[in-house]
Enzyme design. Structure first.
Site, PDB file in Angstrom:
ATOM      1  N   ASP A 107      21.639 -67.272  32.142  1.00  0.00           N
ATOM      2  CA  ASP A 107      20.507 -68.199  32.269  1.00  0.00           C
ATOM      3  C   ASP A 107      20.172 -68.860  30.937  1.00  0.00           C
ATOM      4  OD1 ASP A 107      19.786 -65.687  31.324  1.00  0.00           O
ATOM      5  OD2 ASP A 107      18.159 -65.393  32.767  1.00  0.00           O
ATOM      6  N   HIS A 108      20.391 -68.091  29.848  1.00  0.00           N
ATOM      7  CA  HIS A 108      20.057 -68.562  28.495  1.00  0.00           C
ATOM      8  C   HIS A 108      20.582 -67.534  27.510  1.00  0.00           C
ATOM      9  CE1 HIS A 108      17.151 -65.351  28.571  1.00  0.00           C
ATOM     10  NE2 HIS A 108      16.711 -65.816  29.737  1.00  0.00           N
ATOM     11  N   HIS A 114      15.993 -59.169  23.256  1.00  0.00           N
ATOM     12  CA  HIS A 114      14.553 -59.103  22.959  1.00  0.00           C
ATOM     13  C   HIS A 114      14.255 -57.988  21.957  1.00  0.00           C
ATOM     14  CE1 HIS A 114      12.925 -62.063  25.735  1.00  0.00           C
ATOM     15  NE2 HIS A 114      13.731 -61.610  26.682  1.00  0.00           N
ATOM     16  N   ASP A 156      22.187 -61.885  32.075  1.00  0.00           N
ATOM     17  CA  ASP A 156      20.927 -62.414  31.552  1.00  0.00           C
ATOM     18  C   ASP A 156      20.959 -62.376  30.019  1.00  0.00           C
ATOM     19  OD1 ASP A 156      18.141 -62.880  30.891  1.00  0.00           O
ATOM     20  OD2 ASP A 156      17.679 -62.347  32.966  1.00  0.00           O
ATOM     21  N   SER A 190      13.890 -66.676  32.313  1.00  0.00           N
ATOM     22  CA  SER A 190      14.848 -66.280  33.350  1.00  0.00           C
ATOM     23  C   SER A 190      14.432 -66.763  34.736  1.00  0.00           C
ATOM     24  CB  SER A 190      15.004 -64.760  33.375  1.00  0.00           C
ATOM     25  OG  SER A 190      15.572 -64.337  32.166  1.00  0.00           O
ATOM     26  N   HIS A 218      14.086 -66.161  23.738  1.00  0.00           N
ATOM     27  CA  HIS A 218      15.312 -66.876  24.115  1.00  0.00           C
ATOM     28  C   HIS A 218      15.550 -68.062  23.189  1.00  0.00           C
ATOM     29  CE1 HIS A 218      13.792 -65.510  28.328  1.00  0.00           C
ATOM     30  NE2 HIS A 218      14.295 -64.509  27.643  1.00  0.00           N
ATOM     31  N   GLU A 258      23.780 -59.245  38.803  1.00  0.00           N
ATOM     32  CA  GLU A 258      23.183 -59.512  37.492  1.00  0.00           C
ATOM     33  C   GLU A 258      23.351 -58.346  36.523  1.00  0.00           C
ATOM     34  OE1 GLU A 258      18.932 -59.554  36.961  1.00  0.00           O
ATOM     35  OE2 GLU A 258      19.069 -60.899  35.233  1.00  0.00           O
TER      36      GLU A 258
END
Ligand code: MG
Ligand code: ZN
Length: 378
Positions: free
Chosen positions: A316-317, A278, A56, A97, A342, A269
């Site tokens: 995902d990003h 973050h 992630d 996400s 993100h 994951e």
């Protein structure tokens, strides 16, 4: 009857639990030439098993930083096929996400926050559910809660990622065979007084948790299902002592392989690379990245031996607009961030094994679902 012990697995785990095994790259190279090369117009070979690993928030810079801080080496370098996906969601160029994982899981672009539903909030079938329908064994391992957006999007159908208790209840609707992650409280301390921990046990799961015993101490039976909660809420960071991703993934592969003769689908994951982004905390990103890569190495080892497993690694990003700036040195990085959210970067996809060649090139994030579905078609 709980019978099967993981003693042998434990021994092999302990023996390879130290450093990345770089010698394996030679074998992998010989193998990928066989598995990844087929002539244009030929149907790609079909895998029996699919393992999808999602880091992630793992953009190219997160990977670069992990590599430069790990003696310039990552297991990711062993993958023969690399592609890029476009990560944007239905309504936003910068995805979250939930929309990102729903794109992988179900092949639809949806709105940020959506869990296994399309842009009109209609439930969409997931690759895990498709695999389950076809008699494959299925599993998920995460270093967040198991009801967090990424794992949730493979099994639940809810209009908001924040509906954790509803997402947990959706675990009762699909017979997932193996899962490990945090979030026990959403199963056994719920507003509706249902005890899903007990319901899982009643549904023939072996269920355990961090408070009762360590994961390594669990006695599994191939015939039953297995669920293990690593925390009440969010699991710890690697830097705070969390170390289960590697073991849970290794257990998952062994368990699922023995659980169904038809093959398996496993989603793993590395959840907290995103949380480091973050927090704009480079050390957090790097430690989580290296932990994830160590697990990738173990998955590759399994796939090499097995020969029938397609391994896909992607994100995902990207998170943080992370950059490695001038005056950085190998092992001493000067990093910067442009955001605490993100970004819309293209995201790398790594593939190994039968069907891997499908993953080269540049495509939408939703194509990952369609390629996996094609690989599973018999
Ligand atoms: Mg996630
Ligand atoms: Zn995030």
């Amino acid at each position: 009857m709980k019978q099967i012990l993981f003693i042998l697995m434990l021994l092999s785990w302990v023996s390879c639990n130290t450093q990345i095994d770089n010698d394996a790259s030679v074998e992998v190279e010989a193998d990928w030439k066989r598995l990844a090369s087929y002539k244009a117009g030929e149907t790609p070979p079909k895998p029996k098993n699919i393992i999808l690993l999602i880091g992630d928030g793992m953009g190219v810079t997160q990977i670069s930083a992990g590599m430069y801080m790990n003696n310039n080496k990552l297991n990711l370098e062993k993958f023969p096929v690399v592609g890029l996906h476009k990560s944007y969601s239905h309504d936003k160029l910068v995805t979250d996400s939930a929309a990102g994982a729903t794109a992988f899981a179900s092949g639809v672009k949806t709105y940020n926050g959506a869990i296994g539903v399309d842009a009109d909030t209609i439930p969409v079938k997931t690759i895990l559910e498709i695999a389950e329908d076809r008699g494959l064994a299925t599993g998920m391992v995460a270093t967040s809660t198991i009801v967090h957006a990424t794992p949730a999007s493979f099994i639940a159908h809810q209009k908001s990622r924040k509906m954790y208790e509803e997402i947990a209840a959706d675990f009762m609707n699909t017979e997932i065979d193996f899962f490990v992650g945090g979030g026990k409280r959403y199963f056994d301390r719920r507003a509706d007084d249902r005890n899903l921990y007990q319901e899982l046990q009643d549904n023939d799961y072996v269920v355990s948790d961090y408070f009762k015993e360590d994961l390594i101490q669990c006695e599994l039976s191939w015939k039953k299902n297995f669920a293990y909660f690593t925390a009440d809420n969010d699991p710890l960071q690697v830097s705070q002592g969390r170390d289960y991703l590697f073991l849970a993934s290794k257990m998952g592969m062994a368990f699922l392989r023995n659980h169904s003769e038809k093959g398996f689908f496993l989603m793993i994951e590395g959840s907290q690379i995103d949380w480091g982004g973050h927090a704009n905390d480079a050390d957090y990103i790097i430690s989580e990245m290296i932990d994830f890569d160590r697990t990738i190495g173990e998955v590759l080892k399994f796939a090499e031996k097995d020969g029938e497993t397609l391994v896909i690694v992607t994100a995902d990003h990207e998170t943080g607009g992370f950059a490695i700036n001038q005056e950085s040195e190998m092992g001493n990085l000067k990093t910067a961030f442009t955001t605490d959210y993100h970004t819309a970067d293209l995201i790398p996809v790594f593939a190994y094994g039968p069907g891997a060649q499908m993953f080269s090139g540049i495509y939408e994030n939703t194509a990952i679902f369609h390629k996996m579905k094609k690989a599973l078609a018999r």
